[in-house]
Each structure stands twice: as C-alpha cells, then as structure tokens.
Design a protein around this motif. Structure first.
Motif, short mmCIF file in Angstrom:
data_model
loop_
_atom_site.label_atom_id
_atom_site.label_comp_id
_atom_site.label_asym_id
_atom_site.label_seq_id
_atom_site.Cartn_x
_atom_site.Cartn_y
_atom_site.Cartn_z
N ILE A 142 14.64 2.82 29.58
CA ILE A 142 15.95 3.19 30.14
C ILE A 142 16.90 3.61 29.03
O ILE A 142 17.60 4.63 29.14
CB ILE A 142 16.54 2.00 30.94
N PHE A 143 16.93 2.85 27.94
CA PHE A 143 17.80 3.18 26.82
C PHE A 143 17.41 4.52 26.19
O PHE A 143 18.26 5.33 25.85
CB PHE A 143 17.74 2.08 25.75
N MET A 144 16.11 4.73 26.03
CA MET A 144 15.64 5.98 25.43
C MET A 144 15.97 7.17 26.32
O MET A 144 16.40 8.23 25.84
CB MET A 144 14.13 5.91 25.19
N LEU A 145 15.79 7.00 27.62
CA LEU A 145 16.10 8.07 28.57
C LEU A 145 17.59 8.41 28.53
O LEU A 145 17.97 9.59 28.52
CB LEU A 145 15.70 7.65 29.99
N ALA A 146 18.43 7.37 28.48
CA ALA A 146 19.87 7.59 28.41
C ALA A 146 20.27 8.28 27.11
O ALA A 146 21.11 9.20 27.11
CB ALA A 146 20.60 6.24 28.53
N PHE A 147 19.65 7.87 26.02
CA PHE A 147 19.95 8.47 24.72
C PHE A 147 19.59 9.95 24.70
O PHE A 147 20.36 10.80 24.23
CB PHE A 147 19.19 7.73 23.61
N MET A 148 18.41 10.28 25.22
CA MET A 148 17.97 11.66 25.23
C MET A 148 18.79 12.51 26.21
O MET A 148 19.03 13.69 25.96
CB MET A 148 16.48 11.74 25.60
N ALA A 149 19.23 11.90 27.30
CA ALA A 149 20.04 12.63 28.28
C ALA A 149 21.36 13.07 27.65
O ALA A 149 21.89 14.14 27.97
CB ALA A 149 20.31 11.76 29.50
N VAL A 150 21.88 12.27 26.73
CA VAL A 150 23.15 12.58 26.07
C VAL A 150 22.96 13.49 24.87
O VAL A 150 23.72 14.44 24.66
CB VAL A 150 23.87 11.27 25.64
N THR A 151 21.94 13.20 24.05
CA THR A 151 21.79 13.91 22.78
C THR A 151 20.82 15.10 22.83
O THR A 151 20.98 16.05 22.06
CB THR A 151 21.29 12.95 21.69
N LYS A 152 19.83 15.03 23.70
CA LYS A 152 18.81 16.08 23.72
C LYS A 152 18.25 16.27 25.13
O LYS A 152 17.07 16.01 25.39
CB LYS A 152 17.69 15.73 22.74
N PRO A 153 19.09 16.74 26.06
CA PRO A 153 18.63 16.89 27.45
C PRO A 153 17.46 17.87 27.60
O PRO A 153 16.70 17.78 28.57
CB PRO A 153 19.88 17.41 28.17
N SER A 154 17.32 18.78 26.64
CA SER A 154 16.20 19.74 26.72
C SER A 154 14.85 19.04 26.65
O SER A 154 13.85 19.54 27.18
CB SER A 154 16.30 20.75 25.57
N LEU A 155 14.83 17.86 26.02
CA LEU A 155 13.59 17.10 25.91
C LEU A 155 13.15 16.58 27.27
O LEU A 155 11.95 16.52 27.57
CB LEU A 155 13.78 15.93 24.94
N ILE A 156 14.12 16.22 28.10
CA ILE A 156 13.81 15.74 29.45
C ILE A 156 13.23 16.89 30.27
O ILE A 156 12.25 16.71 31.01
CB ILE A 156 15.06 15.16 30.12
#
Length: 279
Positions: free
Chosen positions: A183-197
């Motif tokens: 959950i923390f990793m998903l939230a971090f990537m959603a803010v900093t690197k949404p292209s990764l999602i």
C-alpha cells in the motif's frame, strides 16, 4: 541454531539471490521491483487468513517495518541501476549483519561468543574490500546507494525480528507487513511516478508471480528463524545468499568478476560459515 533453522535460512538465501537477479536482469529495474512488491499481496492475504491476528503490541513494528521495507526497495532499485549484482549485493547484504551485531550487543544485550564475533569481523573486512573496489572503479554512487540499502536492511531486520517475537505469529506478522508495504509503495509511486502504475500491464504475470512468491517466502522464512535464534546470527547466515548471487552474476548475467572482488566475497562467505560453527 538448530539444523532445521540453519537449512531453512540457507534455502531463504537461495530464493533471495534469485529474486534479486530477476530485478537486476530486468530492463526496467523500477517496474520489476514495483511489480514484485505488489505480487506479495495475494500470498500475504493467504497468510493473514491462515494465521492468528498478531498481538496488538506488535502493530507499531508492522508499521515501522513496512516503511523501512519501502526505503530498502527504493534504494535497492536505484543501486541496480548503477552497479553490478556482484558488486551491489555483497555490499548491501554484508553490511547488515555487522550493523545488527553492534546494535544487538550494545542495546539488546545479546551475548555472542568469540567465534561469532570473529565471523562478523571477517564479514566486515570483506565489505571494506568491496567498498575499496567500488571507490577505485570510480563508481562511488553505487557504493553509497548499496551502503544506504544495507542500513535499511539492518533496520528492518531488527524491527521485524523483534516484532515477530512480540506478535506471536511470524507468518501473520509478515503477511500484514507485506500488505502495508504494498500500500505504501503504491501510494508513493502514485505521487512520484504514476507512469510506473500505467506500465504494470507490460510486466509478465508469470515472472511477477514467481519472483514475488520467491521473495515473500524467502523473507517469511527469515522472520520465522528470528523467533528461533538470535537475530544477529540469522542475519549473518542469511548472507550466504551472497555466494548464490555471485554464481548467478557470473554464469547467468555474465558479469566480469575480478580477483579482488572474489577475495572479498570469499571473506564474507568465510564469516558466514564461522557464524554457524560458533553457535
């Protein structure tokens, strides 16, 4: 440490080296790491259902442990972008038992015998040689990233090992931690690197599932072992994964390994063997 724990940790070491080689060998280290963390969730849900609820006193350890795992995963990912598996892995993994031993001796009042302390010292020498090699090759960034990664490893090893003992269920503790980590990793990537999602559909579901299962099982075994033997000793033995990583780096990833690097790795491996003989 019993033979059962000893061989279980060795199995964990092999699994750990395997999933690290998967990340290093991937064209997108960030995507491989991210997908691997998310792949923990289905297995963790099974662990939650199959295990009793951890003792409430361990909840803070679950939270802090999950945050430390995120830091570890982010720095490991960056490390593999700048250095070889045969360079990064021994540095990061070898540093942690040294730091854990110091903390265990000073703050946790854990007693270790002369042979065990000698084992940690030998591992430290091997790390120093690896560090020297990194500086001489003018790849200081990889050394710094690996060093910070090792600090995160030491931190989460102490927190998770202690938390699992308090929780009363090693699998339950790590399962909840893995879900929170994702959950923390998903939230971090959603803010900093949404292209990764958005890039997740490009990841092979089979590769993510295999590496995720290997990663989860590898650390679940270590968490359990920390409830059966001193955390410092488990951490030192776990670093036998360095030998597996070197073999994978040489014969699978085709990395060039110098004599200096091999000597450093041999010292670390010697320290690992001594850690078993001394207990």
């Amino acid at each position: 440490m019993t033979l059962t724990v000893f061989f279980a940790v060795l199995c964990s070491a092999l699994l750990h080296a395997g999933w690290n080689s998967f990340v290093k060998g991937s064209a997108r280290k960030d995507l491989a790491t991210f997908s691997l963390v998310l792949a923990h969730v289905p297995i963790a849900v099974i662990g939650v259902v199959a295990s009793p609820l951890p003792d409430a006193a361990s909840f803070a350890y679950v939270l802090v442990g999950a945050l430390l795992h995120v830091g570890y995963q982010l720095f490991l990912m960056r490390s593999y972008m700048h250095g070889d598996l045969s360079q990064i892995y021994p540095l990061a993994r070898g540093l942690s038992p040294v730091l854990i031993t110091l903390v265990s001796l000073v703050f946790l009042k854990v007693h270790l015998g002369p042979i065990e302390l000698a084992a940690i010292a030998i591992i430290a020498v091997g790390i120093a040689m690896q560090a020297k090699s990194a500086w001489h090759s003018r790849n200081s960034q990889s050394f710094i990233l690996a060093f910070v990664t090792g600090c995160f490893i030491a931190g989460y090893s102490l927190i998770d090992g202690t938390g699992a003992r308090i929780a009363g269920t090693a699998l339950g503790f790590y399962s909840w931690l893995s879900i929170l980590n994702a959950i923390f990793m998903l939230a971090f990537m959603a803010v900093t690197k949404p292209s990764l999602i958005r890039a997740l559909p490009k990841v092979s579901l089979t590769n993510a599932a295999i590496s995720g299962a290997g990663s989860f099982c590898a650390y679940a075994i270590v968490i359990w072992a920390c409830t059966q033997a001193p955390i410092a000793l488990v951490s030192a033995l776990r670093e036998s994964s360095i030998l597996f990583a070197i073999l994978i780096a040489r014969f699978v990833l085709k990395e060039q390994i110098t004599r200096h690097r091999m000597l450093a790795v041999s010292l670390i491996a010697t320290g690992v063997v001594l850690s078993r003989l001394g207990h």
